[in-house]
Write an enzyme that holds these catalytic residues in place. Structure first.
Site, PDB file in Angstrom:
ATOM      1  N   ASP A 139       0.840  -1.201   0.000  1.00 58.44           N
ATOM      2  CA  ASP A 139       0.000   0.000   0.000  1.00 58.44           C
ATOM      3  C   ASP A 139       0.872   1.247   0.000  1.00 58.44           C
ATOM      4  OD1 ASP A 139      -1.885   2.006   0.353  1.00 58.44           O
ATOM      5  OD2 ASP A 139      -3.086   0.843   1.763  1.00 58.44           O
ATOM      6  N   ASP A 150      -1.721   5.712  -6.584  1.00 60.26           N
ATOM      7  CA  ASP A 150      -2.115   4.811  -5.506  1.00 60.26           C
ATOM      8  C   ASP A 150      -2.120   3.368  -5.985  1.00 60.26           C
ATOM      9  OD1 ASP A 150      -3.239   4.124  -2.886  1.00 60.26           O
ATOM     10  OD2 ASP A 150      -5.096   3.740  -3.982  1.00 60.26           O
TER      11      ASP A 150
END
Length: 449
Positions: free
Chosen positions: A127, A329
């Site tokens: 992440d 992202d």
């Protein structure tokens, strides 16, 4: 301004490498690369391995999985928006990356990591928009069956509230007087939360060991978005892997995410400056001190075909105060733009394809796949870098193959709509380089499998 090479055709992926023998395991990790695996992919431990479906059925199921993943994006975008609006506290190692979307409500990729002495293997979600690593620990309420056992690690230690890093985790819970364990809680994915003890132990990637690594040892979880075997934070904050590894990786990593069509293969995560692409186009990384985890870039415009779509500059502008701007992202599936930007992009795309159009799940611009050859390329213009998206990064198909859909959408209207998110479907088969030491992000075309 040079454009990155584009690919107009979908790539065909083989079950085995043409350079390997019949006994080659496509899911095995090499010593030089750290595999990045799709959580729902063949190489993921979260995918049932028994009685595989025939190829057509497997393909249909896989495409439906991707469509379902994209439908969960609003939760992820809401979570990222909560980060935006909240104030915050010399060798290369590569790790295989796989896709990990079986039991999660948020699309993610997983990497193999080991924690403790002796090392315990976990498949952790990668992440880029989070800092702190966290793993489920033995005795956890609501966790999966695979957990880290602190009691069997000789190098494990729980953090004390007196340590400075204890002030850097959200939801701090410490006694008002005296010493105590550093407990914290955190939300994730928009619908889930966990409580954990800030701890230290050795973290191992391939041949590299990061000693005394600070991470959250999860005690209890609530909701369906908590990664079952933990999360590895690759953000820019003080508790991220880049910060804690120091000179080992020199603030540099890159990943190449496998194609969503490559069910049997994985991409890679490269840690450290050595072995990164020598020739790569870059754009500046923008620093937002109030949202230090996020990787902001300066998106200056979008072109559909040969038409530069009209976008008011203030809609793209980076604003550290409001959190507005564009981020890269790893955890969002399809790129999301604030509504005025997406509407302009979609309308120009429709104008050039000519329809008729229908909706499918999260996608509002679907058309007959037989008309796919007239679909225009989409170009993202960043400061100093133009990225022409390959067709496989622009369109997604229905499970029957009869429909092709523009694989982008508007940000959900129930969140703080100031953030544009360049998502992982648009990043597939690209080497994305994060060079925090020089505040730059690089993008190069690469077959990731």
């Amino acid at each position: 301004m040079k454009y990155l090479a584009t690919a107009a055709l979908f790539l065909t992926f083989l079950f085995f490498s043409t350079t390997a023998g019949a006994s080659h395991d496509p899911c095995a990790s090499s010593k030089s690369d750290l595999s990045v695996i799709h959580i729902y992919g063949k190489c993921s431990p979260f995918t049932p391995q028994t009685n595989p479906a025939p190829a057509p059925a497997a393909a249909s199921s896989w495409l439906n999985t991707i469509l379902n993943m994209a439908s969960k994006d609003p939760q992820r975008v809401a979570y990222l928006s909560s980060l935006v609006t909240a104030k915050k506290a010399t060798k290369a190692t590569s790790i295989p990356i796989a896709s990990g979307q079986n039991v999660l409500n948020v699309g993610n990729f997983i990497v193999r990591a080991k924690i403790g002495t002796p090392a315990q293997l976990l498949f952790m979600v990668l992440d880029t928009s989070n800092d702190v690593a966290w793993v489920p620990c033995s005795g956890c309420t609501g966790c999966s069956s695979t957990v880290f056992s602190p009691n069997t690690s000789t190098s494990y230690a729980a953090s004390d509230c007196s340590l400075p890093e204890c002030t850097q985790v959200r939801g701090l819970s410490c006694p008002t007087t005296g010493a105590g364990a550093c407990l914290f809680n955190q939300s994730y994915g928009g619908d889930s939360s966990f409580s954990a003890t800030l701890s230290h132990d050795s973290l191992t990637f391939g041949p590299d060991v990061v000693p005394n690594y600070a991470f959250g040892c999860i005690n209890a979880v609530s909701g369906g978005s908590i990664p079952p075997q933990g999360l590895l934070g690759l953000g820019r904050g003080s508790l991220s892997l880049l910060s804690q590894s120091g000179s080992l990786y020199s603030g540099v990593f890159s990943y190449c995410l496998p194609s969503f069509r490559s069910y049997y293969f994985s991409g890679s995560l490269k840690l450290g400056p050595v072995g990164q692409p020598k020739s790569i186009r870059t754009t500046p990384l923008l620093k937002n001190p109030r949202r230090s985890s996020l990787y902001y870039v300066n998106l200056t415009g979008i072109t559909v075909g040969k038409v530069r779509i009209p976008i008011a500059p203030e809609l793209l502008a980076f604003d550290p105060t409001t959190g507005a701007g564009t981020i890269i992202d790893s955890g969002t599936v399809i790129t999301r733009f604030i509504l005025p930007i997406y509407t302009a992009l979609r309308d120009e795309f429709r104008n050039q394809v000519k329809g008729p159009f229908s909706s499918l799940g999260a996608f509002d611009t679907c058309f007959a796949a037989t008309n796919e050859d007239v679909a225009p390329p989409v170009t993202f213009h960043f400061q100093g870098l133009d990225l022409v998206l390959p067709l496989e990064n622009t369109l997604i198909h229905s499970s029957s193959g009869s429909l092709a859909c523009l694989a982008m959408a508007a940000a959900p209207n129930n969140v703080n709509s100031v953030l544009n998110v360049i998502a992982n479907l648009q990043q597939q088969n690209l080497r994305i380089l994060f060079d925090t030491a020089n505040s730059r992000l690089g993008i190069a075309r690469e077959l990731c499998n």
